[in-house]
Design a protein around this motif. Sequence first.
Motif, short mmCIF file in Angstrom:
data_model
loop_
_atom_site.label_atom_id
_atom_site.label_comp_id
_atom_site.label_asym_id
_atom_site.label_seq_id
_atom_site.Cartn_x
_atom_site.Cartn_y
_atom_site.Cartn_z
N UNK A 127 -12.95 -16.53 -17.51
CA UNK A 127 -11.66 -16.96 -16.97
C UNK A 127 -10.70 -15.77 -16.91
N UNK A 128 -10.31 -15.40 -15.69
CA UNK A 128 -9.51 -14.21 -15.48
C UNK A 128 -8.14 -14.55 -14.91
N UNK A 129 -7.15 -13.76 -15.27
CA UNK A 129 -5.84 -13.87 -14.64
C UNK A 129 -5.49 -12.47 -14.14
N UNK A 130 -4.92 -12.41 -12.93
CA UNK A 130 -4.57 -11.10 -12.36
C UNK A 130 -3.08 -11.07 -12.06
N UNK A 131 -2.37 -10.34 -12.88
CA UNK A 131 -0.94 -10.18 -12.65
C UNK A 131 -0.73 -8.85 -11.94
N UNK A 132 0.01 -8.88 -10.84
CA UNK A 132 0.20 -7.67 -10.06
C UNK A 132 1.19 -6.71 -10.68
N UNK A 133 1.23 -5.49 -10.13
CA UNK A 133 2.13 -4.46 -10.65
C UNK A 133 3.57 -4.69 -10.20
N UNK A 134 3.76 -5.57 -9.22
CA UNK A 134 5.11 -5.85 -8.76
C UNK A 134 5.70 -4.74 -7.93
N UNK A 150 -3.02 -9.92 -4.01
CA UNK A 150 -2.68 -8.89 -3.05
C UNK A 150 -2.69 -7.53 -3.74
N UNK A 151 -2.18 -7.51 -4.96
CA UNK A 151 -2.10 -6.26 -5.71
C UNK A 151 -3.47 -5.65 -5.98
N UNK A 152 -4.44 -6.49 -6.33
CA UNK A 152 -5.76 -5.94 -6.67
C UNK A 152 -6.43 -5.37 -5.42
N UNK A 153 -6.08 -5.92 -4.24
CA UNK A 153 -6.62 -5.38 -2.99
C UNK A 153 -6.04 -3.99 -2.70
N UNK A 154 -4.73 -3.88 -2.79
CA UNK A 154 -4.11 -2.60 -2.45
C UNK A 154 -4.44 -1.55 -3.52
N UNK A 155 -4.52 -1.99 -4.78
CA UNK A 155 -4.87 -1.05 -5.85
C UNK A 155 -6.31 -0.55 -5.66
N UNK A 187 0.83 -1.21 0.00
CA UNK A 187 0.00 0.00 0.00
C UNK A 187 0.87 1.26 0.00
N UNK A 188 1.94 1.20 0.80
CA UNK A 188 2.84 2.34 0.92
C UNK A 188 3.31 2.80 -0.48
N UNK A 189 3.70 1.83 -1.31
CA UNK A 189 4.18 2.18 -2.65
C UNK A 189 3.06 2.77 -3.50
N UNK A 238 -2.39 -15.32 -9.93
CA UNK A 238 -3.77 -15.46 -9.46
C UNK A 238 -4.72 -15.68 -10.64
N UNK A 239 -5.56 -16.71 -10.51
CA UNK A 239 -6.56 -17.00 -11.53
C UNK A 239 -7.94 -16.97 -10.88
N UNK A 240 -8.90 -16.46 -11.59
CA UNK A 240 -10.27 -16.44 -11.07
C UNK A 240 -11.21 -16.90 -12.15
N UNK A 241 -12.05 -17.84 -11.79
CA UNK A 241 -13.08 -18.26 -12.73
C UNK A 241 -14.42 -17.85 -12.16
#
Lengths: 345, 295
Positions: free
Chosen positions: B252-259, B269-274, B18-20, B201-204
Amino acid sequence: MTKRSVEILDVTLRDGSHSMKHAFTKEQVRETAKGLDKAKVNYFEVSHGDGLGGSSLQYGLSLVDELELIEVAASVCEYSKISVLLLPGIGTKNDLNDAVKAGAKMVRVATHITEADVAKQHIELGRELGLKTVGFLMMAHMAPVEKLVEQAKLFESYGAEVVYVTDSAGALLPHEVTERITALKNELSCEIGFHGHNNLSMAMANTVAAVQAGATYIDGSLRALGAGSGNTQTEVMVAVLEKMGYNTGIDLYSIIDVANDVVAQYMPRPQEINGSSLIMGYSGVYSSFLLHTEKAAKRFGIDERDILIELGRMQAVGGQEDLIYEVAAKIAHNSSNTHTEAPIS
Amino acid sequence: MSKCKVAILGSGNIGTDLMYKIERSNELELTIVAGIDPNSENLRIAKERGYLTSTKSVDGLLEYSDEFDMVFDATSAKVHKYHSDKLTAIGKQVVDLTPAAIGPYVVPPVNLDQLKDELNVNLVTCGGQATIPMIHAIHRVSPVAYAEIVATISSNSAGPGTRANIDEFTQTTAKAIEVVGGAKKGKAIIILNPAEPPVIMRDTIHVTLEEEGKEEEILQSINDMVKEVQTYVPGYRMNTEPQMTGKNISVFIEVEGAGDFFPPYSGNLDIMTAAATQVANELAIKRRNVQEEVK
């Protein structure tokens, strides 16, 4: 009666749910339960194939609510007690409370071999409710023995009275079963169990290996009705273990009768090892993927085995049925665009 | 135009990521990070970057109560209510990243515009943030009778809080599928996969419509929604075309974080903080508008 030296737990009405496409009727459950009770099986399991709360578009909707099936089974048993399966992440503590109201006396809390810590609350609840409480480590072929021991110890520390080595993919060979059961016998003080699948025709050999290494809880299903090529065949196991000198406490004729007069009458097809279930054992794929893979292969006009090999390579774990469609779509897409598409990554 | 001063409660991985994200926000200015572990590596990072830090959790924040107007709670569901009561009592706004869900659920592309001046808002769960936009996208075209989501995340990205309270994930997500997504009935499943290299992360999302039809409009709505989520989670994408059979649709979804702080596979985790940052931005703008009116 002398104390049983091996406890055979029948999973026909739970693992068999996969082969039945989760369409068990009350009548089928009632008759099977009566037969198991008559044969003096101590525990048998009734749940959706993926455990409590498993009824879903992902795994298949139950034809009849599992709570009703548990009630029906419990209502006809004088001797046998009902077990339920619970996979944290799918089922919840609420589901377990409901199952206990319906008549469950045992809970088996199942996690992937490396993820035991998600089961702490559910195992603790099982003990609080006074249930016989079991930890079930699935896909046991996917982690080294040290990891298995570490995770089994977690289950034991939460209060599990039995910890199972679960060969969900039917991928283990007898020497590997011996190694795993022996390690748990040496490192844990609770009882140890084994649950097999017959994808490599090793279910009975693995069961014998497990019992010889000290396992005291063994799963089987009548006529082997279960996911993939099915489980160790309960009635055969009774005969084999008696011949080896173990006391199972189960009446052989009665267990043969319920297998053939009841289960064989409703099973949709024999639990044979076909090309796809063999490949599941060979590439280490969760046995309940079988029928979903058949369907996806048909839809995309591709070879089931290609899907299964790819799922094995991707290290899919139990419950990831949604990956099957996606993998099939990609294989179909790639084979029609071999010049422009990169291989599946 | 001054930024809204914010605090982070919880020095775990979520707090640090979150800080970033807050550092990139035009609306928010981070002032303080509080945790409980004096040996926390993440608190050390926060200090190094010039923020106030405390190891006294919510009480630590209260000592510096002039330094912030809004708090991100990235601790756990069990203690969230305790934190929230103390903070809202002195008029601080709380953005809840735990599954405690004492305030209304917010999923930015679905109901961010309905936010008012709530003192406590809840981010549902990672699975909820990744899937409810899709359910809403379908539901706004054709009513959804039943929606079920399956979130598969890398074992590495499931922290001890998630693991100890896995039922809270399934229950909170299922409820938000109904309340925010619009489905008559919701269900959620979570699967941890320990594969190496770690899985993204994958979400169906499996949906049953009340009535068949409108396939093209639904597809268009889904594609529009994917683009909308991409504005704050660029690595959000469909893995394959949605499967449509009669009343049933699977997406069918894939969520790649921003790193930022987490490796990119931890899209959960990324989609939560974003999403939390989006929500806080919005709350900050509303706050400023109110203050300007008062002037």
